[in-house]
Scaffold this motif. Structure first.
Motif, PDB file in Angstrom:
ATOM      1  N   GLU A  33       0.834  -1.198   0.000  1.00 43.31           N
ATOM      2  CA  GLU A  33       0.000   0.000   0.000  1.00 43.31           C
ATOM      3  C   GLU A  33       0.870   1.250   0.000  1.00 43.31           C
ATOM      4  O   GLU A  33       1.967   1.276   0.561  1.00 43.31           O
ATOM      5  CB  GLU A  33      -0.907   0.002   1.226  1.00 43.31           C
ATOM      6  N   ALA A  51      -6.304   6.258   2.733  1.00 41.06           N
ATOM      7  CA  ALA A  51      -7.568   6.100   2.005  1.00 41.06           C
ATOM      8  C   ALA A  51      -8.387   7.389   2.041  1.00 41.06           C
ATOM      9  O   ALA A  51      -9.612   7.358   2.109  1.00 41.06           O
ATOM     10  CB  ALA A  51      -8.373   4.936   2.566  1.00 41.06           C
ATOM     11  N   GLY A  54     -11.205   7.678  -0.361  1.00 45.25           N
ATOM     12  CA  GLY A  54     -12.262   6.674  -0.300  1.00 45.25           C
ATOM     13  C   GLY A  54     -11.828   5.246  -0.535  1.00 45.25           C
ATOM     14  O   GLY A  54     -12.620   4.330  -0.321  1.00 45.25           O
ATOM     15  N   SER A  55     -10.616   5.018  -0.975  1.00 43.90           N
ATOM     16  CA  SER A  55     -10.157   3.649  -1.190  1.00 43.90           C
ATOM     17  C   SER A  55      -8.646   3.580  -0.989  1.00 43.90           C
ATOM     18  O   SER A  55      -7.947   4.589  -1.095  1.00 43.90           O
ATOM     19  CB  SER A  55     -10.516   3.158  -2.597  1.00 43.90           C
ATOM     20  N   ARG A  56      -8.162   2.394  -0.710  1.00 44.21           N
ATOM     21  CA  ARG A  56      -6.728   2.201  -0.529  1.00 44.21           C
ATOM     22  C   ARG A  56      -6.017   2.322  -1.873  1.00 44.21           C
ATOM     23  O   ARG A  56      -6.533   1.909  -2.909  1.00 44.21           O
ATOM     24  CB  ARG A  56      -6.448   0.836   0.097  1.00 44.21           C
ATOM     25  N   VAL A  57      -4.806   2.856  -1.833  1.00 44.28           N
ATOM     26  CA  VAL A  57      -4.004   3.040  -3.045  1.00 44.28           C
ATOM     27  C   VAL A  57      -2.760   2.162  -2.927  1.00 44.28           C
ATOM     28  O   VAL A  57      -2.097   2.145  -1.888  1.00 44.28           O
ATOM     29  CB  VAL A  57      -3.611   4.519  -3.230  1.00 44.28           C
ATOM     30  N   TYR A 135      -3.673  -4.046 -10.189  1.00 43.61           N
ATOM     31  CA  TYR A 135      -4.918  -4.771 -10.430  1.00 43.61           C
ATOM     32  C   TYR A 135      -4.886  -5.488 -11.779  1.00 43.61           C
ATOM     33  O   TYR A 135      -4.275  -5.010 -12.741  1.00 43.61           O
ATOM     34  CB  TYR A 135      -6.116  -3.823 -10.425  1.00 43.61           C
ATOM     35  N   SER A 177     -12.773  -4.208  -8.197  1.00 47.57           N
ATOM     36  CA  SER A 177     -12.342  -3.930  -6.823  1.00 47.57           C
ATOM     37  C   SER A 177     -12.023  -2.465  -6.595  1.00 47.57           C
ATOM     38  O   SER A 177     -11.789  -2.055  -5.447  1.00 47.57           O
ATOM     39  CB  SER A 177     -11.097  -4.761  -6.490  1.00 47.57           C
ATOM     40  N   VAL A 178     -11.982  -1.667  -7.650  1.00 50.69           N
ATOM     41  CA  VAL A 178     -11.536  -0.282  -7.542  1.00 50.69           C
ATOM     42  C   VAL A 178     -12.358   0.563  -8.504  1.00 50.69           C
ATOM     43  O   VAL A 178     -12.915   0.069  -9.486  1.00 50.69           O
ATOM     44  CB  VAL A 178     -10.018  -0.177  -7.877  1.00 50.69           C
ATOM     45  N   ALA A 179     -12.455   1.862  -8.213  1.00 48.03           N
ATOM     46  CA  ALA A 179     -13.188   2.771  -9.083  1.00 48.03           C
ATOM     47  C   ALA A 179     -12.527   2.849 -10.459  1.00 48.03           C
ATOM     48  O   ALA A 179     -11.300   2.772 -10.583  1.00 48.03           O
ATOM     49  CB  ALA A 179     -13.259   4.159  -8.454  1.00 48.03           C
ATOM     50  N   LYS A 215     -17.649   3.912  -8.862  1.00 45.46           N
ATOM     51  CA  LYS A 215     -17.131   3.228  -7.687  1.00 45.46           C
ATOM     52  C   LYS A 215     -17.479   1.738  -7.764  1.00 45.46           C
ATOM     53  O   LYS A 215     -18.377   1.334  -8.523  1.00 45.46           O
ATOM     54  CB  LYS A 215     -17.732   3.829  -6.423  1.00 45.46           C
ATOM     55  N   PRO A 216     -16.786   0.888  -7.016  1.00 43.10           N
ATOM     56  CA  PRO A 216     -17.157  -0.530  -6.990  1.00 43.10           C
ATOM     57  C   PRO A 216     -18.605  -0.704  -6.510  1.00 43.10           C
ATOM     58  O   PRO A 216     -19.051  -0.035  -5.577  1.00 43.10           O
ATOM     59  CB  PRO A 216     -16.163  -1.134  -5.994  1.00 43.10           C
TER      60      PRO A 216
END
Length: 239
Positions: A33, A51, A54-57, A135, A177-179, A215-216
């Motif tokens: 991460e 995050a 809004g999401s982990r990078v 991904y 799993s990701v936007a 978004k997912p």
């Protein structure tokens, strides 16, 4: 008669099956991460801003393949070694296909090719490492109605093309799993609003907008305009 090669990888003009390489090991650990931590004096623990959007990078990930070439004289093994390095190392970032994940591809470049000669059995051990986007990416746009690649346990059938006369509300499902940022094609001027974000105007043609993403999961979409609008996007999953 040798064993049939059923598992292989393809990167540009390199195909491990064509090189008669048997895959004996595949390593694809989860990526690290991109952590953004702030350690504040006199405060318990740390503040984690990783995050914030809004999401982990995640950072790129390394994918390692170990192959074996059997029953090949030394002079031929040296030729194979040179061919593998030439076919893999000269190319920049591109698609990496792996039969292990038939509906997806990785995006990356070859980081290294290491070989180990085995004189006793005329064999060559080849370790190939790729530096890849974190991904896996689906081969086809979602949803292109290709039932041969539809994953019934994960995917959701969803119209992505609409004829609009004024305004229309509809759902778009991102099974990844990701936007993702869809490419939107319109034949007239359209306003597009996704979830609670501000509407974005699209002129006739095809483009992606930096500020518009799916978004997912389920996304609520509202479009205003007259004509046809299409959404093209590929799901990305943490393989």
């Amino acid at each position: 008669m040798g064993l049939e090669i059923n598992e292989y990888i393809q990167f540009m003009n390199f195909n491990s099956k064509n090189e008669k390489l048997y895959l004996i090991e595949r390593n694809a650990p989860t990526p690290d991460e991109k952590e953004i931590l702030k350690d504040i004096p006199f405060k318990q623990g740390v503040l984690d801003f990783s995050a914030l959007l809004g999401s982990r990078v995640f950072k790129n990930r390394e994918i390692e393949y170990v192959f074996m070439l059997f029953n090949t004289p030394y002079n031929q093994r040296k030729i194979v070694e040179r061919n593998i390095k030439q076919k893999l190392m000269v190319h920049s970032k591109n698609k990496l296909f792996d039969t292990h994940d038939g509906n997806y591809y990785w995006l990356g470049k070859c980081k290294s090719v290491e070989v180990d000669n085995g004189e006793q059995f005329n064999q060559l051990k080849v370790t190939i490492t790729f530096d890849c986007y974190p991904y896996m990416i689906s081969h086809i746009n979602y949803f292109d109605d290709y039932w041969d690649t539809f994953e019934f346990d994960e995917d959701v059938a969803n119209y992505t093309k609409y004829i609009v006369n004024g305004s229309l509300d509809f759902p778009l499902f991102n099974a990844g799993s990701v936007a993702v940022k869809p490419e939107i094609t319109v034949d007239n001027r359209f306003s597009v609003k996704v979830n609670d974000e501000e509407p974005i105007v699209f002129e006739a043609g095809s483009k992606q907008d930096y500020y518009l993403s799916l978004k997912p999961g389920l996304n609520k979409v509202r479009v205003e305009g007259t004509g046809t609008i299409r959404f093209h996007y590929q799901k990305e999953v943490m393989g």
